[in-house]
Structure formats: structure tokens, C-alpha cells
Design a protein around this motif. Structure first.
Motif, PDB file in Angstrom:
ATOM      1  N   ASP A  66      36.917  22.980  69.150  1.00 15.11           N
ATOM      2  CA  ASP A  66      36.687  22.550  67.770  1.00 15.11           C
ATOM      3  C   ASP A  66      35.303  22.974  67.295  1.00 15.11           C
ATOM      4  O   ASP A  66      34.447  23.373  68.083  1.00 15.11           O
ATOM      5  CB  ASP A  66      36.814  21.027  67.656  1.00 15.11           C
ATOM      6  N   VAL A  67      35.091  22.885  65.993  1.00 17.50           N
ATOM      7  CA  VAL A  67      33.776  23.072  65.392  1.00 17.50           C
ATOM      8  C   VAL A  67      33.521  21.862  64.493  1.00 17.50           C
ATOM      9  O   VAL A  67      34.458  21.136  64.139  1.00 17.50           O
ATOM     10  CB  VAL A  67      33.680  24.376  64.564  1.00 17.50           C
ATOM     11  N   LEU A  68      32.259  21.664  64.145  1.00 17.17           N
ATOM     12  CA  LEU A  68      31.904  20.597  63.210  1.00 17.17           C
ATOM     13  C   LEU A  68      31.483  21.258  61.897  1.00 17.17           C
ATOM     14  O   LEU A  68      30.358  21.733  61.756  1.00 17.17           O
ATOM     15  CB  LEU A  68      30.778  19.725  63.777  1.00 17.17           C
ATOM     16  N   PRO A  69      32.427  21.324  60.941  1.00 16.87           N
ATOM     17  CA  PRO A  69      32.137  22.012  59.679  1.00 16.87           C
ATOM     18  C   PRO A  69      31.037  21.325  58.878  1.00 16.87           C
ATOM     19  O   PRO A  69      30.723  20.146  59.085  1.00 16.87           O
ATOM     20  CB  PRO A  69      33.471  21.934  58.912  1.00 16.87           C
ATOM     21  N   VAL A  70      30.499  22.074  57.928  1.00 10.24           N
ATOM     22  CA  VAL A  70      29.497  21.552  57.002  1.00 10.24           C
ATOM     23  C   VAL A  70      30.072  20.334  56.284  1.00 10.24           C
ATOM     24  O   VAL A  70      31.220  20.345  55.834  1.00 10.24           O
ATOM     25  CB  VAL A  70      29.104  22.647  55.984  1.00 10.24           C
ATOM     26  N   GLY A  71      29.277  19.272  56.220  1.00  7.18           N
ATOM     27  CA  GLY A  71      29.692  18.063  55.509  1.00  7.18           C
ATOM     28  C   GLY A  71      30.625  17.156  56.279  1.00  7.18           C
ATOM     29  O   GLY A  71      31.067  16.134  55.759  1.00  7.18           O
ATOM     30  N   GLN A  72      30.925  17.479  57.511  1.00  8.47           N
ATOM     31  CA  GLN A  72      31.846  16.672  58.317  1.00  8.47           C
ATOM     32  C   GLN A  72      31.085  15.939  59.415  1.00  8.47           C
ATOM     33  O   GLN A  72      29.916  16.206  59.675  1.00  8.47           O
ATOM     34  CB  GLN A  72      32.923  17.562  58.932  1.00  8.47           C
ATOM     35  N   VAL A  74      31.633  13.740  63.460  1.00  8.30           N
ATOM     36  CA  VAL A  74      32.455  13.465  64.626  1.00  8.30           C
ATOM     37  C   VAL A  74      31.830  12.274  65.351  1.00  8.30           C
ATOM     38  O   VAL A  74      30.608  12.141  65.399  1.00  8.30           O
ATOM     39  CB  VAL A  74      32.554  14.704  65.554  1.00  8.30           C
ATOM     40  N   ASN A  75      32.674  11.397  65.868  1.00  6.65           N
ATOM     41  CA  ASN A  75      32.195  10.267  66.658  1.00  6.65           C
ATOM     42  C   ASN A  75      32.257  10.635  68.128  1.00  6.65           C
ATOM     43  O   ASN A  75      33.298  11.089  68.608  1.00  6.65           O
ATOM     44  CB  ASN A  75      33.042   9.014  66.400  1.00  6.65           C
ATOM     45  N   ILE A  76      31.141  10.422  68.826  1.00  9.88           N
ATOM     46  CA  ILE A  76      31.065  10.768  70.238  1.00  9.88           C
ATOM     47  C   ILE A  76      30.610   9.558  71.033  1.00  9.88           C
ATOM     48  O   ILE A  76      29.654   8.883  70.662  1.00  9.88           O
ATOM     49  CB  ILE A  76      30.085  11.946  70.466  1.00  9.88           C
ATOM     50  N   ASN A  77      31.308   9.296  72.139  1.00  9.45           N
ATOM     51  CA  ASN A  77      30.921   8.242  73.062  1.00  9.45           C
ATOM     52  C   ASN A  77      30.086   8.897  74.166  1.00  9.45           C
ATOM     53  O   ASN A  77      30.601   9.690  74.947  1.00  9.45           O
ATOM     54  CB  ASN A  77      32.151   7.555  73.640  1.00  9.45           C
ATOM     55  N   PHE A  78      28.800   8.555  74.246  1.00 11.44           N
ATOM     56  CA  PHE A  78      27.881   9.171  75.193  1.00 11.44           C
ATOM     57  C   PHE A  78      27.798   8.418  76.520  1.00 11.44           C
ATOM     58  O   PHE A  78      26.903   8.685  77.315  1.00 11.44           O
ATOM     59  CB  PHE A  78      26.483   9.288  74.576  1.00 11.44           C
ATOM     60  N   ASP A  79      28.700   7.497  76.769  1.00 13.33           N
ATOM     61  CA  ASP A  79      28.668   6.734  78.011  1.00 13.33           C
ATOM     62  C   ASP A  79      29.162   7.607  79.164  1.00 13.33           C
ATOM     63  O   ASP A  79      30.345   7.881  79.286  1.00 13.33           O
ATOM     64  CB  ASP A  79      29.534   5.482  77.887  1.00 13.33           C
ATOM     65  N   ASP A  80      28.228   8.058  80.000  1.00  9.61           N
ATOM     66  CA  ASP A  80      28.597   8.907  81.146  1.00  9.61           C
ATOM     67  C   ASP A  80      28.696   8.112  82.443  1.00  9.61           C
ATOM     68  O   ASP A  80      28.814   8.678  83.517  1.00  9.61           O
ATOM     69  CB  ASP A  80      27.610  10.067  81.302  1.00  9.61           C
ATOM     70  N   GLY A  81      28.634   6.782  82.326  1.00 11.82           N
ATOM     71  CA  GLY A  81      28.744   5.924  83.504  1.00 11.82           C
ATOM     72  C   GLY A  81      27.430   5.680  84.224  1.00 11.82           C
ATOM     73  O   GLY A  81      27.371   4.897  85.159  1.00 11.82           O
TER      74      GLY A  81
END
Length: 117
Positions: A66-72, A74-81
Motif C-alpha cells: 500500500d501507499v499513503l496518498p496525500v491527504g489520507q 492510516v492507523n498503526i499499532n506500534f506495540d511490538d511486545g
């Protein structure tokens, strides 16, 4: 008198349980490592990496195909344990520019914006 002592003990125990629950609330809040990444630049983000600061290398591209287009966003969960809160971010844009930001506290922010300038 014995019944009064039991009521007092029960009241103290209830207060301790209630206070323990309040003390645990901030710890639970810090476990939330979900961050909304917002692209407010003029270029799509084609790759995005994040590694906790104790790591010596970048992890895999979080966006994958995927890409993150201009103006969009994304939710990311940074929990790596690992329990880590501090992460380094690397965004690669469609024009080839790379932007690295170090020591982002994902436990205390809910949003991270990429902007021009």
C-alpha cells in the motif's frame, strides 16, 4: 462492636481496591500504542518504517504493497511486545525523499502528521 469492625475493614478494603484501580489506569493508557499517521505533504508516502529506539535496524515496511496518498491517514499499532514507547520513524515519499524522525513517544501521542516544510 465486632460488626462495626468488620464494616470498617470492609470499607478500607473497598477504598484500597478503588485506589488500586485508579493507579492502574495510567499504566493501561500507556499500553495504547495506536497512532494515526497523517500525510499532509504534496507526495504520497510509499514506504513507512518504525523501529523502537533500542533496535539497530529498520523493521519491515509497515505499508507493504500500500501507499499513503496525500491527504489520507492510516492507523498503526506500534506495540511490538517489548513495552517500548520510543520509536524512530522513516517515511519514503514517491519523489524519493526520505524523512527520519527519532524518539517519537507512541504512548503519549495519538496522531503524527507529515507536513510540508
Amino acid at each position: 462492636m465486632n460488626g462495626m469492625l468488620k464494616k470498617t475493614t470492609l470499607s478500607i478494603a473497598t477504598a484500597v481496591v478503588a485506589l488500586t484501580g485508579l493507579a492502574a489506569a495510567p499504566a493501561n493508557a500507556q499500553e495504547d500504542r495506536n497512532v494515526q499517521i497523517i500525510n499532509e505533504t504534496q507526495h504520497a508516502i510509499v514506504r513507512f518504517y518504525a523501529s523502537n529506539v533500542s533496535r539497530d535496524s529498520w523493521e519491515e515496511d509497515i505499508l507493504g504493497q500500500d501507499v499513503l496518498p496525500v491527504g489520507q491517514s492510516v492507523n498503526i499499532n506500534f506495540d511490538d511486545g517489548s513495552g517500548a514507547c520510543l520509536y524512530d520513524f522513516k517515511a519514503v515519499f514517491d519523489d524519493g525523499e526520505e524523512l527520519v524522525r527519532s524518539g517519537i513517544d507512541v504512548c503519549s501521542i495519538g496522531t503524527y502528521r507529515y507536513t510540508e516544510g
